[in-house]
Motif scaffolding. Sequence first.
Motif, PDB file in Angstrom:
ATOM      1  N   LEU A  54       0.763  -1.204   0.180  1.00  0.00           N
ATOM      2  CA  LEU A  54       0.035   0.095  -0.049  1.00  0.00           C
ATOM      3  C   LEU A  54       0.761   1.261  -0.010  1.00  0.00           C
ATOM      4  O   LEU A  54       1.909   1.265   0.688  1.00  0.00           O
ATOM      5  CB  LEU A  54      -1.019   0.114   1.048  1.00  0.00           C
ATOM      6  CG  LEU A  54      -1.921   0.967   1.061  1.00  0.00           C
ATOM      7  CD1 LEU A  54      -2.987   0.679   0.041  1.00  0.00           C
ATOM      8  CD2 LEU A  54      -2.803   0.984   2.645  1.00  0.00           C
ATOM      9  N   SER A  56      -0.974   4.647  -0.609  1.00  0.00           N
ATOM     10  CA  SER A  56      -1.637   5.668  -0.099  1.00  0.00           C
ATOM     11  C   SER A  56      -3.415   5.110  -0.073  1.00  0.00           C
ATOM     12  O   SER A  56      -3.844   4.211  -0.744  1.00  0.00           O
ATOM     13  CB  SER A  56      -1.553   6.896  -1.038  1.00  0.00           C
ATOM     14  OG  SER A  56      -1.987   6.736  -2.527  1.00  0.00           O
ATOM     15  N   ILE A  57      -3.885   6.053   0.564  1.00  0.00           N
ATOM     16  CA  ILE A  57      -5.538   5.968   0.864  1.00  0.00           C
ATOM     17  C   ILE A  57      -6.084   7.024   0.158  1.00  0.00           C
ATOM     18  O   ILE A  57      -5.883   8.103   0.879  1.00  0.00           O
ATOM     19  CB  ILE A  57      -5.949   5.343   2.197  1.00  0.00           C
ATOM     20  CG1 ILE A  57      -5.021   4.175   2.856  1.00  0.00           C
ATOM     21  CG2 ILE A  57      -7.376   5.344   2.379  1.00  0.00           C
ATOM     22  CD1 ILE A  57      -5.166   3.848   4.300  1.00  0.00           C
ATOM     23  N   VAL A  73      -6.120   3.432  10.876  1.00  0.00           N
ATOM     24  CA  VAL A  73      -5.730   2.276   9.971  1.00  0.00           C
ATOM     25  C   VAL A  73      -5.163   1.271  10.526  1.00  0.00           C
ATOM     26  O   VAL A  73      -4.101   1.411  10.996  1.00  0.00           O
ATOM     27  CB  VAL A  73      -5.373   2.740   8.500  1.00  0.00           C
ATOM     28  CG1 VAL A  73      -5.100   1.722   7.682  1.00  0.00           C
ATOM     29  CG2 VAL A  73      -6.052   4.082   8.003  1.00  0.00           C
ATOM     30  N   GLU A 105      -6.070  12.174  -1.259  1.00  0.00           N
ATOM     31  CA  GLU A 105      -4.759  11.297  -1.117  1.00  0.00           C
ATOM     32  C   GLU A 105      -4.109  11.245   0.228  1.00  0.00           C
ATOM     33  O   GLU A 105      -3.482  12.330   0.486  1.00  0.00           O
ATOM     34  CB  GLU A 105      -4.018  10.926  -2.305  1.00  0.00           C
ATOM     35  CG  GLU A 105      -3.194   9.818  -2.367  1.00  0.00           C
ATOM     36  CD  GLU A 105      -2.203   9.631  -3.565  1.00  0.00           C
ATOM     37  OE1 GLU A 105      -1.803   8.768  -3.885  1.00  0.00           O
ATOM     38  OE2 GLU A 105      -2.530  10.712  -4.381  1.00  0.00           O
ATOM     39  N   LEU A 119      -7.363  -4.365   5.212  1.00  0.00           N
ATOM     40  CA  LEU A 119      -7.387  -3.369   6.218  1.00  0.00           C
ATOM     41  C   LEU A 119      -8.734  -3.089   7.012  1.00  0.00           C
ATOM     42  O   LEU A 119      -9.875  -3.488   6.674  1.00  0.00           O
ATOM     43  CB  LEU A 119      -7.333  -1.990   5.295  1.00  0.00           C
ATOM     44  CG  LEU A 119      -6.034  -1.800   4.673  1.00  0.00           C
ATOM     45  CD1 LEU A 119      -6.110  -0.497   3.480  1.00  0.00           C
ATOM     46  CD2 LEU A 119      -4.620  -1.522   5.505  1.00  0.00           C
ATOM     47  N   PHE A 140      -7.800   2.788  -2.963  1.00  0.00           N
ATOM     48  CA  PHE A 140      -6.089   2.451  -2.182  1.00  0.00           C
ATOM     49  C   PHE A 140      -5.320   2.553  -3.484  1.00  0.00           C
ATOM     50  O   PHE A 140      -5.788   2.318  -4.723  1.00  0.00           O
ATOM     51  CB  PHE A 140      -6.083   1.257  -1.511  1.00  0.00           C
ATOM     52  CG  PHE A 140      -7.215   1.185  -0.706  1.00  0.00           C
ATOM     53  CD1 PHE A 140      -7.221   1.609   0.644  1.00  0.00           C
ATOM     54  CD2 PHE A 140      -8.691   0.465  -0.925  1.00  0.00           C
ATOM     55  CE1 PHE A 140      -8.005   1.220   1.754  1.00  0.00           C
ATOM     56  CE2 PHE A 140      -9.754   0.222  -0.060  1.00  0.00           C
ATOM     57  CZ  PHE A 140      -9.220   1.021   1.244  1.00  0.00           C
ATOM     58  N   ARG A 141      -4.272   3.110  -3.324  1.00  0.00           N
ATOM     59  CA  ARG A 141      -3.103   3.026  -4.292  1.00  0.00           C
ATOM     60  C   ARG A 141      -1.986   2.153  -3.810  1.00  0.00           C
ATOM     61  O   ARG A 141      -1.537   2.386  -2.673  1.00  0.00           O
ATOM     62  CB  ARG A 141      -2.657   4.528  -4.628  1.00  0.00           C
ATOM     63  CG  ARG A 141      -1.496   4.335  -5.641  1.00  0.00           C
ATOM     64  CD  ARG A 141      -0.999   5.756  -5.950  1.00  0.00           C
ATOM     65  NE  ARG A 141      -1.925   6.850  -6.099  1.00  0.00           N
ATOM     66  CZ  ARG A 141      -2.395   7.306  -7.235  1.00  0.00           C
ATOM     67  NH1 ARG A 141      -2.131   6.880  -8.486  1.00  0.00           N
ATOM     68  NH2 ARG A 141      -3.299   8.344  -7.273  1.00  0.00           N
TER      69      ARG A 141
END
Length: 179
Positions: A54, A56-57, A73, A105, A119, A140-141
Amino acid sequence: VLVDKAWCLNESEPDSIKRVFKPWHERLNITKLVSSDSDPELLVYVPFNGMVKLKSIFVWGGAGDRAPQSIRVFANRDDLDFDSVGEAQPTQEWPLARGARAPVEYPVRPAKFSSVRSLTLHLPSAFADEETMELCFLAFRGEWLPLTADPIISIYELTPNAADHKAPASELAGHHSIS
């Protein structure tokens, strides 16, 4: 994201959490959202169909004051509920942007999220003092890696056993000469 296996505690309408996982071109659609039921707190579980590194969110609760104020998180924790999440140490937490007109982001600490299978997101409060929180978009990225079908089994020897490591006689015979 395994959207069909995602769940949310305290959502006003069952399975409405599935609406916030939208394609990027629909991210600003505020008609598909999840609202909290009895108080402005949500607990969201998101499983992945592989291992994720992961990066970023993306979180967005709309531009109003019903948007979440912060996020906690937890990586690879599927055992949390409202009784246990308050005492649990999050993997990372952030204050969220107020009045955002689009998803924001939030970068994660890569070392803490290098092998994520799921998550759990705790959204403890909204900006407003109302009884409702709204979440409009969640994404998510990162890098996706497939899960291996068979577990990897390895053996670690603290002290080797000589009987397990016998060398053939030809290797033991040295070529020693005295000149």
